[in-house]
Design an enzyme around this catalytic site. Structure first.
Site, mmCIF file in Angstrom:
data_model
loop_
_atom_site.group_PDB
_atom_site.id
_atom_site.type_symbol
_atom_site.label_atom_id
_atom_site.label_comp_id
_atom_site.label_asym_id
_atom_site.label_seq_id
_atom_site.Cartn_x
_atom_site.Cartn_y
_atom_site.Cartn_z
ATOM 1 N N GLU A 20 11.056 -7.899 -3.234
ATOM 2 C CA GLU A 20 11.620 -6.664 -2.658
ATOM 3 C C GLU A 20 10.956 -6.510 -1.304
ATOM 4 O O GLU A 20 9.774 -6.205 -1.205
ATOM 5 C CB GLU A 20 11.341 -5.468 -3.575
ATOM 6 C CG GLU A 20 12.156 -4.237 -3.176
ATOM 7 C CD GLU A 20 11.378 -3.255 -2.339
ATOM 8 O OE1 GLU A 20 11.568 -3.273 -1.099
ATOM 9 O OE2 GLU A 20 10.598 -2.477 -2.891
ATOM 10 N N TRP A 25 0.803 -1.215 0.000
ATOM 11 C CA TRP A 25 0.000 0.000 0.000
ATOM 12 C C TRP A 25 0.844 1.277 0.000
ATOM 13 O O TRP A 25 0.336 2.353 -0.269
ATOM 14 C CB TRP A 25 -0.890 0.024 1.254
ATOM 15 C CG TRP A 25 -0.135 -0.317 2.504
ATOM 16 C CD1 TRP A 25 -0.077 -1.539 3.113
ATOM 17 C CD2 TRP A 25 0.717 0.547 3.277
ATOM 18 N NE1 TRP A 25 0.758 -1.493 4.215
ATOM 19 C CE2 TRP A 25 1.256 -0.227 4.337
ATOM 20 C CE3 TRP A 25 1.071 1.898 3.174
ATOM 21 C CZ2 TRP A 25 2.126 0.306 5.283
ATOM 22 C CZ3 TRP A 25 1.949 2.428 4.106
ATOM 23 C CH2 TRP A 25 2.464 1.639 5.148
ATOM 24 N N CYS A 48 10.439 1.420 2.260
ATOM 25 C CA CYS A 48 11.513 0.442 2.459
ATOM 26 C C CYS A 48 12.879 1.076 2.248
ATOM 27 O O CYS A 48 13.861 0.687 2.892
ATOM 28 C CB CYS A 48 11.340 -0.737 1.501
ATOM 29 S SG CYS A 48 9.841 -1.697 1.793
ATOM 30 N N SER A 81 -5.026 -4.735 0.695
ATOM 31 C CA SER A 81 -6.474 -4.643 0.884
ATOM 32 C C SER A 81 -6.956 -3.266 1.295
ATOM 33 O O SER A 81 -8.165 -3.008 1.269
ATOM 34 C CB SER A 81 -6.921 -5.671 1.930
ATOM 35 O OG SER A 81 -6.727 -6.989 1.452
#
Length: 475
Positions: A234, A136, A268, A163
């Protein structure tokens, strides 16, 4: 987890969606399989025309889709617009470059003759329907950086998105259809995590790519391995940001703030561990802390907001646990360390957290090992470059890294020794379609973007022709 749009700025559930049933999933898998058989034969020029059209439509939709992303996951709307623009740029890049990236590769004539061939070369062919399990935090970019090269290579995509971003997921399917791609080229599967295994095990799905958490990556890799299917992963990151004495400290500190809080700190590749040489530690710490403290936290739909809410209540709770554990064990919060106050009644139920800088981190603290997915930075003091590199590598992750130095020898040592998929000097980690992206260790494997990314889901086919009738074997 329900499939729903829940506004993280106030906790309000705006729209819920029913998960696809077995019959609809089967229909979409069959459509992908049938579409691929024809789409794989289309010319690069035709694919490029379709992808350029998608980029044009995305530019037209930029404001609306930005507000949708902000509503669903909380990123500041100005960052959401930039994400949409970046996606259009990547589409155009692959439209312009894919044919060259996948051109036939011809070995030297001497090697061809030595292989007993009159001709031999490598030809890249698409694999088929690829399942993309996407997160997301960059709900457009993460998908487009897979979809653009995959479609240009002749593959078709099946998207299982997070979701909490269903409207963004459905927008993407509609975007590619509006651009003229056949309906089976890119389909969104509104399903929960529990449906991924059966989809991935289906014979028509030939490979998978996942961006997300380490547990999710382990699960997908395990299933794909059992089915002998190719994957690209990833996963998480706890990127180091090294600051050495020759650095431009004011610029390093300003960049460090952006590098830590980009996307509300939920990235990330955000710098998370700030490892600073003792000679410049005090100046950097003061400037960095002041910059973090000056950020505006608030409604992500407002143009003046720097940091919006975290994407979920659980995400904030996880972050609070890491900070509280560190402080309990002796870390010092130089700024932040709590939920913000004074945001107004309309935001009181939102999942906000104050930008935070922690010093005095020790290996006993969870935050030393675990990824902080939010606007929290850890600050370390080191005596020399060797200690800095060792500390940077003391992590289960190895996605990217940042180094601030103007010393050539230090740069060479960092390129040689840092355990990461990227080393960025005097700037912050960013992804670009022309450069490969991915990590090592528990940050995953495989590469996205550039030529490396488009070839991940291709069959590198050796084509060999025997000697000519005259026996010369001429190449």
């Amino acid at each position: 987890m329900p499939i729903a749009t829940v506004n993280p700025a106030n906790g309000e559930t705006l729209k819920t969606f029913e998960a696809l049933g077995a019959a609809e999933i089967e229909h979409r898998l069959a459509t992908a399989d049938t579409t691929f058989r024809e789409y794989r034969t289309t010319a690069f020029g035709e694919r490029a025309q379709l992808l350029n059209r998608a980029a044009d439509l995305l530019d037209e939709d930029q404001q609306d889709i930005a507000r949708t992303m902000t509503t669903e996951m909380g990123k500041p709307v100005k960052a959401a617009r930039a994400e949409a623009a970046k996606c259009a740029k990547a589409m155009r890049w692959y439209a312009a470059n894919a044919e060259g990236l996948l051109a036939d590769e011809h070995p030297p004539a001497d090697d061809v003759r030595d292989a007993g061939a009159s001709r031999a070369y490598v030809h890249y062919r698409p694999l088929g329907p690829v399942l993309a399990v996407m997160p997301w935090n960059f709900p457009l970019w993460q998908v487009v950086r897979f979809a653009a090269p995959a479609l240009m290579a002749g593959n078709v995509g099946l998207l299982k998105h997070a979701s909490n971003v269903p409207q963004t997921a459905m927008y993407l399917e509609g975007l590619f259809r509006r651009a003229g791609f056949p309906p089976g080229c890119f389909q969104t599967l509104l399903v929960g995590a529990g449906a991924v295994e059966s989809i991935l095990r289906d014979r028509r799905v030939v490979a998978a790519t996942l961006t997300g958490s380490e547990p999710a990556g382990r699960s997908v890799a395990s299933i794909a391995g059992d089915e002998v299917k190719h994957t690209v992963l990833e996963l998480g990151g706890s990127d180091p940001f090294l600051v050495l004495p020759s650095a431009d400290i004011p610029q390093a500190a300003r960049t460090a703030v952006t590098a830590r809080v980009q996307n509300n700190g939920q990235s990330c590749i955000a710098a998370k561990r700030f490892i600073v040489h003792t000679d410049v530690y005090d100046e950097f710490a003061e400037r960095f802390t002041a910059g973090m403290n000056d950020l505006t936290v608030g409604d992500p739909q407002q143009e003046t907001t720097d940091v919006g809410p975290l994407s979920s209540e659980q995400g904030r709770a996880d972050l609070e646990e890491l900070v509280d554990d560190a402080v309990h064990q002796g870390a010092t919060a130089l700024c932040g360390g709590s939920r913000p106050t004074g945001l107004g009644a309309e935001l009181e139920h939102g999942w906000f957290y104050t930008p935070t800088v922690l010093s005095g981190i020790t290996p006993a603290m969870r935050i030393h090992r675990e990824e902080t997915f939010g606007p929290v930075a850890t600050l370390y003091r080191v005596e020399d470059l060797d200690e800095a590199v060792n500390l940077a590598n003391d992590s289960p992750f190895g996605l990217s890294s940042n180094v601030w130095t103007r010393d050539a020898d230090e740069s060479r040592q960092c390129v040689r020794d840092l355990q990461a998929g990227g080393v960025f000097f005097n700037g912050m980690t960013a992804s670009h379609p022309a450069l490969p992206f991915g990590g090592v260790k528990r940050s995953g494997y495989g590469r996205e973007l550039a030529g490396h990314g488009i070839r991940e889901f291709c069959n590198a086919t050796t084509v060999w022709y025997g000697p000519e009738p005259d026996g010369s074997g001429s190449a």
